[in-house]
Design an enzyme around this catalytic site. Structure first.
Site, PDB file in Angstrom:
ATOM      1  N   CYS A 104      49.099  47.680  44.845  1.00  0.00           N
ATOM      2  CA  CYS A 104      49.253  47.334  46.332  1.00  0.00           C
ATOM      3  C   CYS A 104      50.569  47.746  46.861  1.00  0.00           C
ATOM      4  O   CYS A 104      50.833  48.407  47.827  1.00  0.00           O
ATOM      5  CB  CYS A 104      48.873  45.941  46.728  1.00  0.00           C
TER       6      CYS A 104
HETATM    7  N1  NAP Z   1      44.944  41.342  43.334  1.00  0.00           N
HETATM    8  C1  NAP Z   1      45.538  42.419  43.983  1.00  0.00           C
HETATM    9  O1  NAP Z   1      46.076  42.334  45.076  1.00  0.00           O
HETATM   10  C2  NAP Z   1      45.560  43.699  43.312  1.00  0.00           C
HETATM   11  C3  NAP Z   1      45.816  45.037  44.226  1.00  0.00           C
HETATM   12  C4  NAP Z   1      45.953  46.042  43.429  1.00  0.00           C
HETATM   13  C5  NAP Z   1      45.372  46.111  41.954  1.00  0.00           C
HETATM   14  N2  NAP Z   1      45.074  45.082  41.264  1.00  0.00           N
HETATM   15  C6  NAP Z   1      44.595  44.952  39.864  1.00  0.00           C
HETATM   16  O2  NAP Z   1      43.188  45.165  39.834  1.00  0.00           O
HETATM   17  C7  NAP Z   1      42.772  44.141  38.712  1.00  0.00           C
HETATM   18  C8  NAP Z   1      42.045  42.919  38.994  1.00  0.00           C
HETATM   19  O3  NAP Z   1      42.964  42.231  39.790  1.00  0.00           O
HETATM   20  P1  NAP Z   1      42.509  40.650  40.376  1.00  0.00           P
HETATM   21  O4  NAP Z   1      43.623  40.490  41.474  1.00  0.00           O
HETATM   22  O5  NAP Z   1      41.089  40.966  40.817  1.00  0.00           O
HETATM   23  O6  NAP Z   1      42.506  40.142  39.102  1.00  0.00           O
HETATM   24  P2  NAP Z   1      41.774  38.604  38.757  1.00  0.00           P
HETATM   25  O7  NAP Z   1      41.500  37.865  40.030  1.00  0.00           O
HETATM   26  O8  NAP Z   1      42.700  38.062  37.729  1.00  0.00           O
HETATM   27  O9  NAP Z   1      40.529  39.114  38.329  1.00  0.00           O
HETATM   28  C9  NAP Z   1      40.220  39.920  36.868  1.00  0.00           C
HETATM   29  C10 NAP Z   1      38.914  39.434  36.289  1.00  0.00           C
HETATM   30  O10 NAP Z   1      38.715  40.225  35.283  1.00  0.00           O
HETATM   31  C11 NAP Z   1      38.034  39.495  34.252  1.00  0.00           C
HETATM   32  N3  NAP Z   1      38.826  39.336  33.058  1.00  0.00           N
HETATM   33  C12 NAP Z   1      39.979  38.580  33.143  1.00  0.00           C
HETATM   34  N4  NAP Z   1      40.710  38.710  31.974  1.00  0.00           N
HETATM   35  C13 NAP Z   1      39.871  39.397  31.164  1.00  0.00           C
HETATM   36  C14 NAP Z   1      39.661  39.753  29.718  1.00  0.00           C
HETATM   37  N5  NAP Z   1      40.624  39.294  29.028  1.00  0.00           N
HETATM   38  N6  NAP Z   1      38.751  40.518  29.390  1.00  0.00           N
HETATM   39  C15 NAP Z   1      37.750  40.853  30.139  1.00  0.00           C
HETATM   40  N7  NAP Z   1      37.558  40.664  31.646  1.00  0.00           N
HETATM   41  C16 NAP Z   1      38.711  39.651  31.997  1.00  0.00           C
HETATM   42  C17 NAP Z   1      37.758  38.147  35.035  1.00  0.00           C
HETATM   43  O11 NAP Z   1      36.298  38.458  35.507  1.00  0.00           O
HETATM   44  P3  NAP Z   1      35.032  38.048  34.933  1.00  0.00           P
HETATM   45  O12 NAP Z   1      35.238  36.839  34.200  1.00  0.00           O
HETATM   46  O13 NAP Z   1      33.938  38.170  35.981  1.00  0.00           O
HETATM   47  O14 NAP Z   1      35.036  39.159  33.782  1.00  0.00           O
HETATM   48  C18 NAP Z   1      38.697  38.241  36.105  1.00  0.00           C
HETATM   49  O15 NAP Z   1      38.309  37.291  37.120  1.00  0.00           O
HETATM   50  C19 NAP Z   1      44.173  44.106  37.880  1.00  0.00           C
HETATM   51  O16 NAP Z   1      44.252  45.032  37.048  1.00  0.00           O
HETATM   52  C20 NAP Z   1      45.324  44.047  39.251  1.00  0.00           C
HETATM   53  O17 NAP Z   1      46.515  44.476  38.616  1.00  0.00           O
HETATM   54  C21 NAP Z   1      45.071  43.993  41.931  1.00  0.00           C
END
Ligand code: NAP
Length: 349
Positions: free
Chosen positions: A158
């Site tokens: 982001c």
């Molecule tokens: N948040 C932002 O603004 C943003 C912006 C750009 C990029 N990103 C990137 O996008 C990705 C997701 O971000 P997010 O903010 O959505 O994160 P999040 O809210 O923490 O969600 C990640 C999801 O991945 C799954 N997960 C977590 N740990 C895991 C593990 N050890 N093994 C397998 N699955 C796992 C879980 O979903 P389940 O339990 O449903 O599998 C978890 O809810 C990250 O790499 C982050 O850096 C985020």
């Protein structure tokens, strides 16, 4: 189009389900969850629309396991997999999909080209250095042509999205020089849906601070990589801040002008780079605000010339243009669909 979403219960996974649910070209969605497989998606996330459930009809509207998704991909039933998993996990989990479908990865695992830079930023070896040159950096307005034929698309972070979009056209045109000084503010959802003490309401409300300044933030090398590709002579000073907002990102960038230019010349450089692109909005001398882009896939850019320097002001919704919206935009470009399909250009009130 048939799409699978990994990490469906996270923040960016939830936004992906909403966008794909409303996407006119997406007929089927497989939503994968490591923590809640077998549960009804709408019971886990009651904010999802019935349209999402309908598109998940083959799984009875339920979240599924990774194995089920691997089977569907192997049977040729999935055109695109979105991975909304944490970095260092995503590339490993996605290994069975590579070469069988298009992967659009929201994590950092495929963003950096140099394994040594990755190892320094993420404290672990780059998971798939063999694929670093094959993965395309999915900054939709900047690498459009490469995205059209990519089978691995690394959606930018982001902060890099909101920083690079205003700077790159000017860097490439040689209009700026020296150090690009970036001060950026993020909403708390940028950190993901985690249970962490410093993300608690009591810690974050009425509280703003800089964190991980300079090269200690993982997004600094990503910004530097793309900046260097546009103009090797530029350096970067990056300071992120966290503010008590659910979502939204505002970036102020200051950089010295290499040549004396008027505001109209700056506008011309943006029009050359982004003319006709639906999600770049030029605010010119008006400073844009995060509330104007909530829920939208837009990046709004304003600027001011002062004392031989250019001040740039950019805003995005970190969960849309900064993550899931740009991922869908990349999908649209990759599959030759209208770039705007399923993506809001207007902000929510
Ligand atoms: N948040 C932002 O603004 C943003 C912006 C750009 C990029 N990103 C990137 O996008 C990705 C997701 O971000 P997010 O903010 O959505 O994160 P999040 O809210 O923490 O969600 C990640 C999801 O991945 C799954 N997960 C977590 N740990 C895991 C593990 N050890 N093994 C397998 N699955 C796992 C879980 O979903 P389940 O339990 O449903 O599998 C978890 O809810 C990250 O790499 C982050 O850096 C985020």
């Amino acid at each position: 189009m048939k799409a699978a979403v990994l990490g469906a219960t996270g923040y960016t996974g939830g936004v992906l389900l909403r966008l794909l649910g409303a996407h006119p070209e997406v007929s089927q969605i497989i939503a994968v969850s490591s923590s809640q497989a077998g549960q009804s998606a709408r019971a886990v996330d009651p904010g999802l629309s019935p349209a999402v459930e309908e598109k998940m009809g083959r799984q009875d509207g339920k979240l599924v396991t990774l194995d089920q998704a691997v089977k569907a991909v192997s049977a040729g039933e999935v055109d695109v997999v979105f991975s909304a998993l944490p970095h260092l996990k995503s590339a490993e989990v996605c290994a069975p999909f590579l070469g069988k479908t298009v992967l659009i990865d929201l994590s950092a695992d495929f963003r950096l080209k140099d394994p040594a830079v990755f190892a320094k930023a993420y404290g672990a070896a780059m998971p798939r250095p063999d694929l670093a040159s094959r993965a395309v950096y999915g900054l939709a307005e900047w690498h459009t042509e490469q995205i059209r034929s990519a089978d691995i698309i690394a959606v930018p972070g982001c902060y890099p999205t909101a920083t690079l979009l205003p700077v790159l056209p000017l860097a490439k045109a040689g209009m700026v020089q020296g150090t690009v000084i970036v001060n950026a503010i993020s909403g708390i959802s940028g950190a993901g849906r985690k249970e962490k003490i410093d993300l608690l309401y009591v810690e974050r409300s009425e509280n703003v601070n800089a964190y991980s300044p300079g090269t200690s933030h993982r997004h600094a090398p990503e910004i530097a990589q793309e900046l260097g590709a546009a103009n090797k002579a530029l350096s970067l000073l990056f300071t992120p801040h966290m503010a008590p907002l659910r979502r939204g990102m505002a970036v102020t960038t200051v950089v010295e002008l290499a040549v004396k230019v008027s505001s109209d010349v700056v506008a011309g450089a943006y029009r050359n780079a982004y003319g006709g692109r639906p999600f770049i909005s030029l605010a010119a001398d008006r400073v844009p605000q995060t509330r104007e882009v909530w829920g939208s896939n837009r990046c709004d850019i304003g600027w001011k010339i002062e004392d031989g320097h250019l001040m740039l002001f950019s805003v995005i919704d970190n969960l849309v243009k900064g993550a899931s919206g740009q991922a869908v935009q990349d999908m649209n470009i990759r599959f030759g669909i209208d770039e705007c399909a399923g993506l809001p250009a207007g902000g929510e009130l």
